[in-house]
Motif scaffolding. Structure first.
Motif, PDB file in Angstrom:
ATOM      1  N   VAL A  22       0.834  -1.199   0.000  1.00  0.00           N
ATOM      2  CA  VAL A  22       0.000   0.000   0.000  1.00  0.00           C
ATOM      3  C   VAL A  22       0.874   1.255   0.000  1.00  0.00           C
ATOM      4  O   VAL A  22       0.620   2.213  -0.752  1.00  0.00           O
ATOM      5  CB  VAL A  22      -0.955   0.000   1.210  1.00  0.00           C
ATOM      6  CG1 VAL A  22      -1.699   1.321   1.324  1.00  0.00           C
ATOM      7  CG2 VAL A  22      -1.949  -1.153   1.090  1.00  0.00           C
ATOM      8  N   ALA A  23       1.914   1.262   0.826  1.00  0.00           N
ATOM      9  CA  ALA A  23       2.790   2.434   0.907  1.00  0.00           C
ATOM     10  C   ALA A  23       3.458   2.718  -0.427  1.00  0.00           C
ATOM     11  O   ALA A  23       3.545   3.874  -0.879  1.00  0.00           O
ATOM     12  CB  ALA A  23       3.833   2.235   1.994  1.00  0.00           C
ATOM     13  N   ALA A  24       3.940   1.663  -1.089  1.00  0.00           N
ATOM     14  CA  ALA A  24       4.650   1.847  -2.356  1.00  0.00           C
ATOM     15  C   ALA A  24       3.700   1.951  -3.538  1.00  0.00           C
ATOM     16  O   ALA A  24       3.781   2.894  -4.341  1.00  0.00           O
ATOM     17  CB  ALA A  24       5.626   0.688  -2.575  1.00  0.00           C
ATOM     18  N   GLY A  25       2.793   0.982  -3.656  1.00  0.00           N
ATOM     19  CA  GLY A  25       1.934   0.908  -4.837  1.00  0.00           C
ATOM     20  C   GLY A  25       0.851   1.958  -4.901  1.00  0.00           C
ATOM     21  O   GLY A  25       0.520   2.446  -5.985  1.00  0.00           O
ATOM     22  N   GLU A  26       0.278   2.310  -3.747  1.00  0.00           N
ATOM     23  CA  GLU A  26      -0.822   3.274  -3.740  1.00  0.00           C
ATOM     24  C   GLU A  26      -0.376   4.686  -3.381  1.00  0.00           C
ATOM     25  O   GLU A  26      -0.977   5.660  -3.846  1.00  0.00           O
ATOM     26  CB  GLU A  26      -1.914   2.819  -2.772  1.00  0.00           C
ATOM     27  CG  GLU A  26      -2.590   1.513  -3.175  1.00  0.00           C
ATOM     28  CD  GLU A  26      -3.743   1.152  -2.262  1.00  0.00           C
ATOM     29  OE1 GLU A  26      -4.245   2.056  -1.542  1.00  0.00           O
ATOM     30  OE2 GLU A  26      -4.145  -0.038  -2.258  1.00  0.00           O
ATOM     31  N   VAL A  33      11.577  -4.380   1.917  1.00  0.00           N
ATOM     32  CA  VAL A  33      11.143  -5.416   2.858  1.00  0.00           C
ATOM     33  C   VAL A  33      12.275  -6.420   3.032  1.00  0.00           C
ATOM     34  O   VAL A  33      12.897  -6.847   2.048  1.00  0.00           O
ATOM     35  CB  VAL A  33       9.886  -6.156   2.357  1.00  0.00           C
ATOM     36  CG1 VAL A  33       9.579  -7.356   3.247  1.00  0.00           C
ATOM     37  CG2 VAL A  33       8.689  -5.225   2.311  1.00  0.00           C
ATOM     38  N   ALA A  34      12.541  -6.805   4.265  1.00  0.00           N
ATOM     39  CA  ALA A  34      13.509  -7.866   4.558  1.00  0.00           C
ATOM     40  C   ALA A  34      12.770  -9.036   5.202  1.00  0.00           C
ATOM     41  O   ALA A  34      12.015  -8.842   6.159  1.00  0.00           O
ATOM     42  CB  ALA A  34      14.613  -7.365   5.483  1.00  0.00           C
ATOM     43  N   ALA A 102       5.883 -11.492  -6.265  1.00  0.00           N
ATOM     44  CA  ALA A 102       5.575 -10.765  -7.497  1.00  0.00           C
ATOM     45  C   ALA A 102       4.748  -9.515  -7.226  1.00  0.00           C
ATOM     46  O   ALA A 102       4.965  -8.459  -7.844  1.00  0.00           O
ATOM     47  CB  ALA A 102       4.837 -11.685  -8.474  1.00  0.00           C
ATOM     48  N   ASN A 103       3.800  -9.609  -6.304  1.00  0.00           N
ATOM     49  CA  ASN A 103       2.959  -8.450  -5.985  1.00  0.00           C
ATOM     50  C   ASN A 103       3.775  -7.325  -5.357  1.00  0.00           C
ATOM     51  O   ASN A 103       3.536  -6.143  -5.628  1.00  0.00           O
ATOM     52  CB  ASN A 103       1.823  -8.864  -5.050  1.00  0.00           C
ATOM     53  CG  ASN A 103       0.741  -9.648  -5.761  1.00  0.00           C
ATOM     54  OD1 ASN A 103       0.618  -9.580  -6.987  1.00  0.00           O
ATOM     55  ND2 ASN A 103      -0.047 -10.390  -5.009  1.00  0.00           N
ATOM     56  N   LEU A 104       4.746  -7.676  -4.521  1.00  0.00           N
ATOM     57  CA  LEU A 104       5.618  -6.660  -3.933  1.00  0.00           C
ATOM     58  C   LEU A 104       6.463  -5.992  -5.008  1.00  0.00           C
ATOM     59  O   LEU A 104       6.580  -4.761  -5.069  1.00  0.00           O
ATOM     60  CB  LEU A 104       6.518  -7.285  -2.869  1.00  0.00           C
ATOM     61  CG  LEU A 104       5.901  -7.581  -1.506  1.00  0.00           C
ATOM     62  CD1 LEU A 104       6.878  -8.362  -0.634  1.00  0.00           C
ATOM     63  CD2 LEU A 104       5.481  -6.300  -0.795  1.00  0.00           C
ATOM     64  N   GLU A 105       7.056  -6.807  -5.862  1.00  0.00           N
ATOM     65  CA  GLU A 105       7.910  -6.264  -6.908  1.00  0.00           C
ATOM     66  C   GLU A 105       7.111  -5.405  -7.880  1.00  0.00           C
ATOM     67  O   GLU A 105       7.588  -4.360  -8.343  1.00  0.00           O
ATOM     68  CB  GLU A 105       8.618  -7.393  -7.644  1.00  0.00           C
ATOM     69  CG  GLU A 105       9.626  -8.133  -6.770  1.00  0.00           C
ATOM     70  CD  GLU A 105      10.239  -9.345  -7.445  1.00  0.00           C
ATOM     71  OE1 GLU A 105      11.310  -9.787  -7.006  1.00  0.00           O
ATOM     72  OE2 GLU A 105       9.625  -9.856  -8.417  1.00  0.00           O
ATOM     73  N   ARG A 106       5.894  -5.822  -8.163  1.00  0.00           N
ATOM     74  CA  ARG A 106       5.033  -5.053  -9.068  1.00  0.00           C
ATOM     75  C   ARG A 106       4.690  -3.685  -8.462  1.00  0.00           C
ATOM     76  O   ARG A 106       4.467  -2.707  -9.193  1.00  0.00           O
ATOM     77  CB  ARG A 106       3.757  -5.838  -9.364  1.00  0.00           C
ATOM     78  CG  ARG A 106       2.917  -5.263 -10.505  1.00  0.00           C
ATOM     79  CD  ARG A 106       1.706  -6.150 -10.782  1.00  0.00           C
ATOM     80  NE  ARG A 106       2.108  -7.488 -11.166  1.00  0.00           N
ATOM     81  CZ  ARG A 106       1.846  -8.581 -10.470  1.00  0.00           C
ATOM     82  NH1 ARG A 106       1.197  -8.498  -9.312  1.00  0.00           N
ATOM     83  NH2 ARG A 106       2.233  -9.761 -10.897  1.00  0.00           N
ATOM     84  N   GLY A 108       6.744  -1.998  -6.739  1.00  0.00           N
ATOM     85  CA  GLY A 108       7.971  -1.220  -6.655  1.00  0.00           C
ATOM     86  C   GLY A 108       8.743  -1.400  -5.367  1.00  0.00           C
ATOM     87  O   GLY A 108       9.630  -0.602  -5.057  1.00  0.00           O
ATOM     88  N   VAL A 109       8.439  -2.452  -4.606  1.00  0.00           N
ATOM     89  CA  VAL A 109       9.120  -2.709  -3.333  1.00  0.00           C
ATOM     90  C   VAL A 109      10.398  -3.489  -3.582  1.00  0.00           C
ATOM     91  O   VAL A 109      10.406  -4.472  -4.333  1.00  0.00           O
ATOM     92  CB  VAL A 109       8.200  -3.500  -2.373  1.00  0.00           C
ATOM     93  CG1 VAL A 109       8.930  -3.844  -1.081  1.00  0.00           C
ATOM     94  CG2 VAL A 109       6.930  -2.718  -2.086  1.00  0.00           C
TER      95      VAL A 109
END
Length: 465
Positions: A22-26, A33-34, A102-106, A108-109
């Protein structure tokens, strides 16, 4: 000051992933993230998802018995093939892990597949020796199974290990009476494992409505689990290929495996919090305010590591609210007052939302609308299993304070009941709802008169003061 990221999330479970996405994508934040283990965390990799699939697998025997009750001659479950099931389970968990990644990378995380610890209020150290800075740090590392603190405890397994076993044990001891213990006892017994469950209390599922607890306790024994109450192990010792267990009554028994399901602790050890002003509670949980903020303004925490309400949907909601508040300009708090939950036993599940009958009675006056009955489906097949439906109502306001269900698909039912109850529905609202017939759930809208009424007794001195 310039930072490498706007947000650094430690933990790739449900709460941390939702906050990062949410922070990155929206909201366009620079996020990393680690995660030291597999992306998806406890729920996806070693909790809710694989557990529910195993519950489905364990139902075959009861389904075959029910089929015979409906005239299917010779219906039987056959032999359960654990290696085949585990292979399919591993493939499914890998698929879900890849989706999370994949959702994180999409969004931009940036992902670091390694452990991260905190250096100071704005710095984290990765396991490879590099450090990263962030304006905000979110701790979402969850919890880990607790051990009982007895001699030989290292010979036992934890719930995580159940999904990694190469073969099922012939005879297993499961220690605990919470939802994890009861669900895994249900699973193992259903898969053909001789299952002994011991619990220190006199009824399983502490914290649930007492009537539901009593029915769940009886059901565990009825489906073939050797449930022993008021019993605890005092020590474990190796006995050849087996494990010798000593109990508090002085007895000893041997098992092929022992599984600890004696609670979970926040995973804060070695995280580096001693380098900050973050406060920990007595059990190691991170203390946060209503905004999930710690005593250090730049450090936040969500999910089980805060030990507020330890459920996956709660962690997700907390992570989302954090991201909207800090990066989206939409201040949002999460209410922990009315949260539905379910325990996936078989054949009947336990589900609840709101106050238990015991809590409602301690709070004040309450009307109890409750019914128990044999559901049509199982009754026709010859089963004596009973369903329980209960609504707790404030007689002064008519507001429904709690709902409790013991029966097939109780988890599905409580999700729908949670909507009106969260909205503040009254008993009159339930009464005005047309029943769907024939269903078990229709009992929730057809109970017209309370089965019992509890009135809070006021001491005479207080009443005349």
């Amino acid at each position: 000051m310039s930072f490498d990221y706007d947000l650094f999330v430690i933990g790739g479970g449900s709460g941390g992933v939702r906050a990062a996405r949410v922070a990155a994508g929206e909201h366009g934040a620079r996020v990393a993230v680690a995660e030291e283990s597999r992306m998806g965390g406890t729920c996806v990799i070693r909790g809710c998802v694989p557990k529910k699939l195993m519950i489905f697998a364990s139902q075959a025997g009861l389904m075959a018995e029910e089929m015979r009750g409906y005239g299917w001659e010779g219906a039987q479950a056959g032999r359960f093939d654990w290696p085949v099931f585990r292979s399919k389970l591993d493939a499914e968990l890998t698929r879900l892990e890849l989706i999370y990644t994949a959702n994180l990378e999409r969004s931009g995380v940036q992902i670091f597949h390694q452990r991260a610890t905190i250096v100071d209020a704005h710095t984290v150290a990765l396991a490879d020796g590099t450090t990263k800075t962030a304006k905000h740090i979110l701790i979402a590392v969850g919890g880990r199974p607790a051990l009982p603190g007895i001699p030989g405890e290292e010979l036992g397994l934890i719930s995580d290990d159940l999904f990694l076993m190469k073969e099922l044990p012939r005879r297993v001891l499961l220690v605990g009476g919470g939802y994890i213990a009861c669900e895994f006892a249900t699973i193992l017994s259903g898969l053909g494992v001789e299952t002994v469950q011991v619990y220190r209390g006199d009824a399983v599922l502490r914290g649930f409505d007492q009537q539901a607890r009593d029915m769940a306790t009886v059901q565990l024994s009825e489906i073939g689990i050797d449930l022993r109450l008021n019993v605890t192990p005092t020590g474990l010792a190796r006995a050849g290929d087996r494990i010798d267990v000593a109990f508090n009554d002085g007895s000893h028994e041997e098992f092929d495996a022992v599984i600890w399901a004696t609670g979970r602790n926040p995973y804060t050890g070695g995280l580096g919090l001693e380098n900050t002003g973050v406060h920990l509670r007595g059990n190691g949980a991170i203390a946060v305010d209503e905004w999930s903020q710690t005593a250090v303004p730049s450090i936040f925490a969500v999910g089980d590591v805060t030990d507020r309400v330890n459920l996956t949907p709660v962690a997700i909601r907390e992570g989302h609210a954090f991201a909207d508040t800090i990066f989206g300009g939409r201040a949002r708090k999460v209410s922990h007052a009315t949260i539905a939950s379910a325990v996936y036993l078989r054949p009947h599940e336990v589900a609840q939302i709101g106050l238990t009958e015991e809590q409602a009675c301690a709070r004040g006056d309450v009307d109890v609308y409750a019914t128990t009955f044999r559901p049509m489906r199982s009754m026709f097949a010859g089963s004596n299993a009973k369903v329980m439906m209960k609504l707790l109502v404030d007689p002064g306001t008519d507001v429904v304070l709690g709902c409790h269900i013991f029966g097939p698909d109780a988890g599905e039912m409580i999700q729908l009941a949670a909507i009106p109850i969260t909205m503040g529905a009254t008993k009159a609202d339930f009464d005005a709802t047309m029943a769907v017939h024939p269903t078990a759930a229709e009992e929730l809208v057809t109970m017209r008169q309370p089965t019992r009424r509890h009135r809070l007794e006021v001491p005479a001195q207080a009443a005349t003061a």
